[in-house]
Write a protein that holds these residues in place. Sequence first.
Motif, PDB file in Angstrom:
ATOM      1  N   GLY A 241     -41.431 -23.902   1.659  1.00 30.10           N
ATOM      2  CA  GLY A 241     -41.616 -25.192   2.286  1.00 30.10           C
ATOM      3  C   GLY A 241     -41.678 -25.070   3.798  1.00 30.10           C
ATOM      4  N   THR A 242     -41.445 -26.171   4.502  1.00 26.64           N
ATOM      5  CA  THR A 242     -41.597 -26.183   5.962  1.00 26.64           C
ATOM      6  C   THR A 242     -40.267 -26.180   6.711  1.00 26.64           C
ATOM      7  OG1 THR A 242     -41.690 -28.605   5.972  1.00 26.64           O
ATOM      8  CG2 THR A 242     -43.793 -27.413   5.776  1.00 26.64           C
ATOM      9  N   TYR A 243     -39.132 -26.278   6.017  1.00 27.68           N
ATOM     10  CA  TYR A 243     -37.843 -26.381   6.702  1.00 27.68           C
ATOM     11  C   TYR A 243     -37.559 -25.151   7.559  1.00 27.68           C
ATOM     12  CZ  TYR A 243     -35.612 -30.664   5.040  1.00 27.68           C
ATOM     13  OH  TYR A 243     -35.262 -31.966   4.845  1.00 27.68           O
ATOM     14  N   TYR A 244     -37.767 -23.979   7.007  1.00 28.32           N
ATOM     15  CA  TYR A 244     -37.452 -22.752   7.742  1.00 28.32           C
ATOM     16  C   TYR A 244     -38.465 -22.515   8.854  1.00 28.32           C
ATOM     17  CZ  TYR A 244     -34.345 -22.146   3.789  1.00 28.32           C
ATOM     18  OH  TYR A 244     -33.368 -22.347   2.850  1.00 28.32           O
ATOM     19  N   ARG A 245     -39.709 -22.841   8.595  1.00 26.10           N
ATOM     20  CA  ARG A 245     -40.717 -22.757   9.649  1.00 26.10           C
ATOM     21  C   ARG A 245     -40.322 -23.644  10.829  1.00 26.10           C
ATOM     22  NH1 ARG A 245     -46.142 -25.997   8.855  1.00 26.10           N
ATOM     23  NH2 ARG A 245     -44.579 -27.592   9.290  1.00 26.10           N
ATOM     24  N   ASP A 246     -39.940 -24.886  10.526  1.00 28.76           N
ATOM     25  CA  ASP A 246     -39.590 -25.826  11.586  1.00 28.76           C
ATOM     26  C   ASP A 246     -38.330 -25.394  12.324  1.00 28.76           C
ATOM     27  OD1 ASP A 246     -41.776 -27.251  10.741  1.00 28.76           O
ATOM     28  OD2 ASP A 246     -40.619 -28.781   9.663  1.00 28.76           O
ATOM     29  N   ALA A 247     -37.364 -24.825  11.590  1.00 24.10           N
ATOM     30  CA  ALA A 247     -36.141 -24.355  12.239  1.00 24.10           C
ATOM     31  C   ALA A 247     -36.437 -23.236  13.225  1.00 24.10           C
ATOM     32  CB  ALA A 247     -35.138 -23.884  11.186  1.00 24.10           C
ATOM     33  N   LEU A 248     -37.334 -22.340  12.845  1.00 24.85           N
ATOM     34  CA  LEU A 248     -37.711 -21.252  13.747  1.00 24.85           C
ATOM     35  C   LEU A 248     -38.483 -21.793  14.944  1.00 24.85           C
ATOM     36  CD1 LEU A 248     -37.726 -18.232  14.291  1.00 24.85           C
ATOM     37  CD2 LEU A 248     -39.742 -18.024  12.813  1.00 24.85           C
ATOM     38  N   ALA A 249     -39.360 -22.772  14.715  1.00 25.18           N
ATOM     39  CA  ALA A 249     -40.126 -23.372  15.811  1.00 25.18           C
ATOM     40  C   ALA A 249     -39.199 -24.032  16.831  1.00 25.18           C
ATOM     41  CB  ALA A 249     -41.127 -24.372  15.257  1.00 25.18           C
ATOM     42  N   ARG A 250     -38.145 -24.704  16.366  1.00 28.20           N
ATOM     43  CA  ARG A 250     -37.210 -25.366  17.280  1.00 28.20           C
ATOM     44  C   ARG A 250     -36.500 -24.383  18.188  1.00 28.20           C
ATOM     45  NH1 ARG A 250     -36.130 -28.938  12.846  1.00 28.20           N
ATOM     46  NH2 ARG A 250     -34.542 -27.504  12.083  1.00 28.20           N
ATOM     47  N   GLN A 251     -36.457 -23.128  17.801  1.00 27.97           N
ATOM     48  CA  GLN A 251     -35.760 -22.115  18.595  1.00 27.97           C
ATOM     49  C   GLN A 251     -36.688 -21.398  19.583  1.00 27.97           C
ATOM     50  OE1 GLN A 251     -32.721 -19.837  16.103  1.00 27.97           O
ATOM     51  NE2 GLN A 251     -33.803 -20.966  14.496  1.00 27.97           N
ATOM     52  N   GLY A 252     -37.877 -21.952  19.788  1.00 25.81           N
ATOM     53  CA  GLY A 252     -38.794 -21.396  20.769  1.00 25.81           C
ATOM     54  C   GLY A 252     -39.846 -20.471  20.203  1.00 25.81           C
ATOM     55  N   TYR A 253     -40.014 -20.460  18.885  1.00 27.25           N
ATOM     56  CA  TYR A 253     -40.965 -19.556  18.239  1.00 27.25           C
ATOM     57  C   TYR A 253     -42.003 -20.337  17.427  1.00 27.25           C
ATOM     58  CZ  TYR A 253     -37.668 -15.912  19.521  1.00 27.25           C
ATOM     59  OH  TYR A 253     -36.842 -15.065  20.223  1.00 27.25           O
ATOM     60  N   GLU A 254     -42.480 -21.438  17.976  1.00 27.80           N
ATOM     61  CA  GLU A 254     -43.401 -22.297  17.226  1.00 27.80           C
ATOM     62  C   GLU A 254     -44.679 -21.570  16.842  1.00 27.80           C
ATOM     63  OE1 GLU A 254     -45.500 -26.720  17.477  1.00 27.80           O
ATOM     64  OE2 GLU A 254     -44.347 -25.934  19.181  1.00 27.80           O
ATOM     65  N   GLU A 255     -45.285 -20.872  17.789  1.00 27.54           N
ATOM     66  CA  GLU A 255     -46.536 -20.180  17.493  1.00 27.54           C
ATOM     67  C   GLU A 255     -46.334 -19.110  16.428  1.00 27.54           C
ATOM     68  OE1 GLU A 255     -49.951 -17.521  19.841  1.00 27.54           O
ATOM     69  OE2 GLU A 255     -48.530 -18.760  20.971  1.00 27.54           O
ATOM     70  N   ARG A 256     -45.261 -18.368  16.554  1.00 29.00           N
ATOM     71  CA  ARG A 256     -44.974 -17.313  15.579  1.00 29.00           C
ATOM     72  C   ARG A 256     -44.647 -17.901  14.209  1.00 29.00           C
ATOM     73  NH1 ARG A 256     -42.572 -12.531  17.129  1.00 29.00           N
ATOM     74  NH2 ARG A 256     -43.299 -13.109  19.201  1.00 29.00           N
ATOM     75  N   ALA A 257     -43.861 -18.963  14.199  1.00 24.85           N
ATOM     76  CA  ALA A 257     -43.504 -19.602  12.928  1.00 24.85           C
ATOM     77  C   ALA A 257     -44.742 -20.111  12.198  1.00 24.85           C
ATOM     78  CB  ALA A 257     -42.526 -20.747  13.174  1.00 24.85           C
ATOM     79  N   ASN A 258     -45.659 -20.728  12.951  1.00 21.10           N
ATOM     80  CA  ASN A 258     -46.890 -21.238  12.331  1.00 21.10           C
ATOM     81  C   ASN A 258     -47.776 -20.102  11.841  1.00 21.10           C
ATOM     82  OD1 ASN A 258     -46.286 -23.956  12.675  1.00 21.10           O
ATOM     83  ND2 ASN A 258     -47.163 -24.022  14.725  1.00 21.10           N
ATOM     84  N   ALA A 259     -47.794 -18.996  12.572  1.00 25.93           N
ATOM     85  CA  ALA A 259     -48.616 -17.850  12.159  1.00 25.93           C
ATOM     86  C   ALA A 259     -48.098 -17.270  10.845  1.00 25.93           C
ATOM     87  CB  ALA A 259     -48.626 -16.785  13.254  1.00 25.93           C
ATOM     88  N   ILE A 260     -46.784 -17.142  10.716  1.00 29.91           N
ATOM     89  CA  ILE A 260     -46.194 -16.626   9.474  1.00 29.91           C
ATOM     90  C   ILE A 260     -46.502 -17.578   8.325  1.00 29.91           C
ATOM     91  CG2 ILE A 260     -44.034 -16.018   8.312  1.00 29.91           C
ATOM     92  CD1 ILE A 260     -42.890 -15.459  11.180  1.00 29.91           C
TER      93      ILE A 260
END
Length: 332
Positions: A241-260
């Motif tokens: 789902g998107t919860y872990y992606r969003d959690a990583l994005a909130r920590q300053g890794y939005e581009e990386r989270a979306n790429a994964i």
Amino acid sequence: MERDLHLPVASLPDLDDVVDLFERGESLGYDVAYLPETWGRDAVTTLSLAAERTETIGLGTSILNVYSRSPTLVGQTAATLQEASDDRFRLGIGPSGPQVIENWHGAEFGNPLRRTREYVDVIRQTLSGEEVRYDGEYVQVGGFRLRCDPPEPAPPVEVAAMGPKAVELAGRFADGWHALLFTPDGLRDRLGDLERGASLGDRDPDAVRTTLSLNCCVLEDGERARSLARQHLAFYVGGMGTYYRDALARQGYEERANAIYDAWQAGDREEALAAIDDDLLDKLTVSGTPEQARRALDRFEAVDGLDAVAVSFPRGAETGEIRETMAALAPA
């Protein structure tokens, strides 16, 4: 700083292998062993067996979701496990995510913060032994009371949370906060939310036990360990789902989270793995040789306000690799 375990329950060859990890954890000096409840074996049955075969290690859930069981049933379960374990039980609850709740349990995933708050209230009423009457937005209970004696002491009720408002809720109402998928800096930010919640509830934030579930793989074959940790991270950010992606994005890794996430959703597993460079892997996991891992663990345990690190394991790790990691990171 306490050292806990976050044990796999679904993937090991048989139930005896799972319970053996509790016994090993106890002999190695770990403080608490938590079980998630995902798919496969359920946490409650497994913890009942673990309570019978251990004596000192704390036992807990991390987490039971707040959709597939009623709050009074969760309270009954907590009371029973507290009795079975001679007062060693800790109840961890949380909303999980829409992919799990809607696709696996067939329930509507709505307003998870409010629902979690209502569960905390009703579970505590249930554990008190008093008559439970509650008229909430999602939970309505009338006239329920434990027929057996209530547990004394009642087990702590802890909450898993990732976003700012959810962590604030944990600080305001729960006995503990379970954190997952945080860098040390990201964890420090959320601890500020926990303190704000405690202030709103007129509580001492030090009374809220904070536990970080940390993906760990420690092997003499350090490359194998890092490969397993990287695969696990890609699966959670990309496939759950998107919860872990969003959690990583909130920590300053939005581009990386979306790429994964995008690569995983497109079926390109190699691209998803490639998006996790060594720097990001080191910020989110403890993986490599024993010497590398102990230094990495120090960075997480140095976070002020964190009470415990729960050593968890990559989903692809074999039983022997889980045991090797447990031994390498055992408390001194």
